[in-house]
Design an enzyme around this catalytic site. Sequence first.
Site, PDB file in Angstrom:
ATOM      1  N   LYS A  18       0.889  -1.167   0.000  1.00 29.40           N
ATOM      2  CA  LYS A  18       0.000   0.000   0.000  1.00 29.40           C
ATOM      3  C   LYS A  18       0.930   1.221   0.000  1.00 29.40           C
ATOM      4  CE  LYS A  18      -1.644   3.089   1.929  1.00 29.40           C
ATOM      5  NZ  LYS A  18      -1.374   4.498   1.504  1.00 29.40           N
ATOM      6  N   GLY A  77      -4.389   3.530  -2.179  1.00 27.18           N
ATOM      7  CA  GLY A  77      -5.481   3.997  -1.322  1.00 27.18           C
ATOM      8  C   GLY A  77      -5.007   4.871  -0.190  1.00 27.18           C
ATOM      9  N   GLY A 103      -4.246   6.047   3.710  1.00 35.20           N
ATOM     10  CA  GLY A 103      -3.659   5.392   4.879  1.00 35.20           C
ATOM     11  C   GLY A 103      -4.684   4.869   5.872  1.00 35.20           C
ATOM     12  N   PRO A 104      -5.579   5.741   6.362  1.00 30.52           N
ATOM     13  CA  PRO A 104      -6.520   5.286   7.388  1.00 30.52           C
ATOM     14  C   PRO A 104      -7.558   4.281   6.871  1.00 30.52           C
ATOM     15  CG  PRO A 104      -6.324   7.688   7.372  1.00 30.52           C
ATOM     16  CD  PRO A 104      -5.648   7.192   6.135  1.00 30.52           C
ATOM     17  N   GLY A 114      -4.506   1.388   4.211  1.00 36.56           N
ATOM     18  CA  GLY A 114      -3.321   1.112   5.037  1.00 36.56           C
ATOM     19  C   GLY A 114      -3.711   0.405   6.317  1.00 36.56           C
ATOM     20  N   GLU A 172      10.164   1.867  10.263  1.00 33.95           N
ATOM     21  CA  GLU A 172      11.186   2.875   9.939  1.00 33.95           C
ATOM     22  C   GLU A 172      10.502   4.216  10.095  1.00 33.95           C
ATOM     23  OE1 GLU A 172      14.303   2.407   9.252  1.00 33.95           O
ATOM     24  OE2 GLU A 172      14.365   0.270   8.825  1.00 33.95           O
ATOM     25  N   CYS A 188      14.292  11.221   5.958  1.00 33.04           N
ATOM     26  CA  CYS A 188      14.168  10.948   7.398  1.00 33.04           C
ATOM     27  C   CYS A 188      15.521  10.962   8.090  1.00 33.04           C
ATOM     28  CB  CYS A 188      13.472   9.620   7.599  1.00 33.04           C
ATOM     29  SG  CYS A 188      14.114   8.367   6.524  1.00 33.04           S
ATOM     30  N   GLU A 220      10.697  16.669  14.115  1.00 32.58           N
ATOM     31  CA  GLU A 220      11.074  16.467  12.719  1.00 32.58           C
ATOM     32  C   GLU A 220      10.299  17.456  11.841  1.00 32.58           C
ATOM     33  OE1 GLU A 220       9.831  12.777  10.811  1.00 32.58           O
ATOM     34  OE2 GLU A 220      11.882  12.610  10.073  1.00 32.58           O
TER      35      GLU A 220
HETATM   36  P1  NAD Z   1       2.600   8.833   7.185  1.00 35.84           P
HETATM   37  O1  NAD Z   1       2.894   8.059   8.419  1.00 35.84           O
HETATM   38  O2  NAD Z   1       1.451   9.758   7.213  1.00 35.84           O
HETATM   39  O3  NAD Z   1       2.311   7.850   5.950  1.00 35.84           O
HETATM   40  C1  NAD Z   1       3.165   6.776   5.622  1.00 35.84           C
HETATM   41  C2  NAD Z   1       2.321   5.674   5.011  1.00 35.84           C
HETATM   42  O4  NAD Z   1       1.407   5.198   5.987  1.00 35.84           O
HETATM   43  C3  NAD Z   1       1.461   6.105   3.816  1.00 35.84           C
HETATM   44  O5  NAD Z   1       1.385   5.064   2.880  1.00 35.84           O
HETATM   45  C4  NAD Z   1       0.111   6.337   4.454  1.00 35.84           C
HETATM   46  O6  NAD Z   1      -0.957   6.189   3.553  1.00 35.84           O
HETATM   47  C5  NAD Z   1       0.078   5.245   5.488  1.00 35.84           C
HETATM   48  N1  NAD Z   1      -0.821   5.491   6.620  1.00 35.84           N
HETATM   49  C6  NAD Z   1      -1.252   6.682   7.107  1.00 35.84           C
HETATM   50  N2  NAD Z   1      -2.112   6.472   8.132  1.00 35.84           N
HETATM   51  C7  NAD Z   1      -2.211   5.126   8.305  1.00 35.84           C
HETATM   52  C8  NAD Z   1      -2.927   4.291   9.203  1.00 35.84           C
HETATM   53  N3  NAD Z   1      -3.715   4.792  10.162  1.00 35.84           N
HETATM   54  N4  NAD Z   1      -2.784   2.962   9.094  1.00 35.84           N
HETATM   55  C9  NAD Z   1      -1.979   2.428   8.149  1.00 35.84           C
HETATM   56  N5  NAD Z   1      -1.287   3.166   7.263  1.00 35.84           N
HETATM   57  C10 NAD Z   1      -1.398   4.502   7.334  1.00 35.84           C
HETATM   58  O7  NAD Z   1       3.944   9.530   6.828  1.00 35.84           O
HETATM   59  P2  NAD Z   1       4.245  10.437   5.559  1.00 35.84           P
HETATM   60  O8  NAD Z   1       3.779  11.812   5.862  1.00 35.84           O
HETATM   61  O9  NAD Z   1       3.763   9.773   4.345  1.00 35.84           O
HETATM   62  O10 NAD Z   1       5.855  10.364   5.558  1.00 35.84           O
HETATM   63  C11 NAD Z   1       6.654  11.224   6.255  1.00 35.84           C
HETATM   64  C12 NAD Z   1       7.200  10.564   7.511  1.00 35.84           C
HETATM   65  O11 NAD Z   1       7.846   9.337   7.213  1.00 35.84           O
HETATM   66  C13 NAD Z   1       8.232  11.393   8.178  1.00 35.84           C
HETATM   67  O12 NAD Z   1       7.942  11.498   9.553  1.00 35.84           O
HETATM   68  C14 NAD Z   1       9.532  10.632   7.970  1.00 35.84           C
HETATM   69  O13 NAD Z   1      10.514  10.781   8.910  1.00 35.84           O
HETATM   70  C15 NAD Z   1       9.081   9.255   7.889  1.00 35.84           C
HETATM   71  N6  NAD Z   1      10.030   8.462   7.112  1.00 35.84           N
HETATM   72  C16 NAD Z   1      10.866   7.587   7.752  1.00 35.84           C
HETATM   73  C17 NAD Z   1      11.788   6.857   7.038  1.00 35.84           C
HETATM   74  C18 NAD Z   1      12.734   5.878   7.687  1.00 35.84           C
HETATM   75  O14 NAD Z   1      13.312   5.078   6.997  1.00 35.84           O
HETATM   76  N7  NAD Z   1      12.914   5.901   8.976  1.00 35.84           N
HETATM   77  C19 NAD Z   1      11.841   7.006   5.677  1.00 35.84           C
HETATM   78  C20 NAD Z   1      10.975   7.897   5.055  1.00 35.84           C
HETATM   79  C21 NAD Z   1      10.070   8.607   5.789  1.00 35.84           C
END
Ligand code: NAD
Length: 462
Positions: free
Chosen positions: A170, A201, A203-204, A207, A245, A279, A369
């Site tokens: 996803k 799709g 996230g909420p 995902g 991650e 990140c 962050e």
């Molecule tokens: P996010 O957590 O909002 O979304 C990440 C993914 O999770 C997306 O595919 C999203 O659709 C999904 N998602 C959102 N809500 C969900 C839920 N309730 N249940 C399941 N899935 C859900 O993050 P973002 O805004 O897309 O990305 C930015 C963040 O990601 C930053 O905080 C960054 O540090 C982090 N990041 C970490 C790494 C790492 O390797 N540590 C790498 C890249 C990004």
Amino acid sequence: MKAHDGMYIGGAWRPAVGTDTITVLNPADEQPVGQVPAGTAQDIDAAVRAAREAFPAWAATPPAERGALIGALRDQLVARKDEIAETVTAELGSPLPFSEMVHAGVPILVSGSYAELAATYSFEEKIGNSTVYMEPVGVVGAITPWNYPLHQIVNKVAPALAAGCTVVLKPAEDTPLTAQLFAEAAHDAGIPAGVFNLVTGLGPVAGQALAEHEGVDLVSFTGSTAVGKQIGATAGAAVKRVALELGGKSANVILPSADLTKAVKAGVANVMSNSGQTCSAWTRMLVDSARYDEAVSLAAEAAAKYGSRIGPVVNAKQQARVRGYIDKGVEEGARVVAGGSEAPREQGYFVQPTVFADVTPEMTIAQEEIFGPVVSIIRYEDEDDALRIANGTVYGLAGAVWAADDAEAIAFARRMDTGQVDINGGSFNPLAPFGGYKQSGVGRELGPHGLAEYLQTKSLQF
Ligand code: NAD
């Protein structure tokens, strides 16, 4: 941009169950570039069933054969590298040369490394009177963010397939077109039906359905710490494996003996690349009192040079968030020496490359962050003070140390609570484990350590 109006499930593009769609915008000009279906729990269920069905045969496929198919997938990515770069530029806004070199280039390296690792990894070990087999965990639910759209996908899918797991992906809602291109590449590489499945799709909705699905054995998530905590809790309640991650707030520690100009320039470049949406970016620059003012002018000069070369951030919400952090920095008493919160262009989600001086370790901009092109320069008095500041956040993903010689930098790096440290500008290694200490995550990606995440042991005693 090319966009599929279905989900890739069981080896074919199938119509989505619902009729909702997601419109993908180009963050550089705010214009639509494509539309994909917004998956529901039913789409996820169909994909998980396909992955379960495909699992026994894929797990039983000899690792060298799995490696050959991952090699074919790598070749498909190579054949599509221009299209991948153009697609990432269209949906993420990253400048084309960066998309070519990093967004298209690095996944080719990483998939190539897993083609080789699948064939050479030792899936069996003798310990005393036991033989230990490393077996695939099962069906993987992979949830990825938008910041490195293809890299984040390949980081999960390539090791999972190498291990013998099957996958439901996803991808992030902002960058689903790159994910669809990846599915095409997997299909054309001959990855068997059901081994890799894609559901686009929200996230909420999609995902969450994937993370909660009882047919998923391991959830591998990259994204924000807030969502990661929720996924970790869901997985924990179901006694399911989880790899997270998450965010970072990494320190770039410039020790008194270091080449200041080199370290400051590399530090600014590190944060500005991908518009600060990395990140592991070294967003806190730590400099000793004696050279603090010199470092501030060097950083301001380096950031100003980025000017309009920097791409936008991914969407309007992210732009507002980053600008809000810049205002917060000013409010809390930090001094803007380059950039600022004002949007540099009328159209597109651009943020000025920004440098803050007089940042103290407890300020919001030094703790949270930002995920934008913002560097905070923090003064330290001595090495112990530098270490306290470097380790003084909830995160521990990456970092950098600069010193006159490697031994001095290594001694400092060994005291840092973080998963990766670049010594005197050391370069990216696609085989080195990547992942966080503390709230930056659980588990590791890349190389053999990344492969091990998708394996479980079975011991036979003789
Ligand atoms: P996010 O957590 O909002 O979304 C990440 C993914 O999770 C997306 O595919 C999203 O659709 C999904 N998602 C959102 N809500 C969900 C839920 N309730 N249940 C399941 N899935 C859900 O993050 P973002 O805004 O897309 O990305 C930015 C963040 O990601 C930053 O905080 C960054 O540090 C982090 N990041 C970490 C790494 C790492 O390797 N540590 C790498 C890249 C990004």
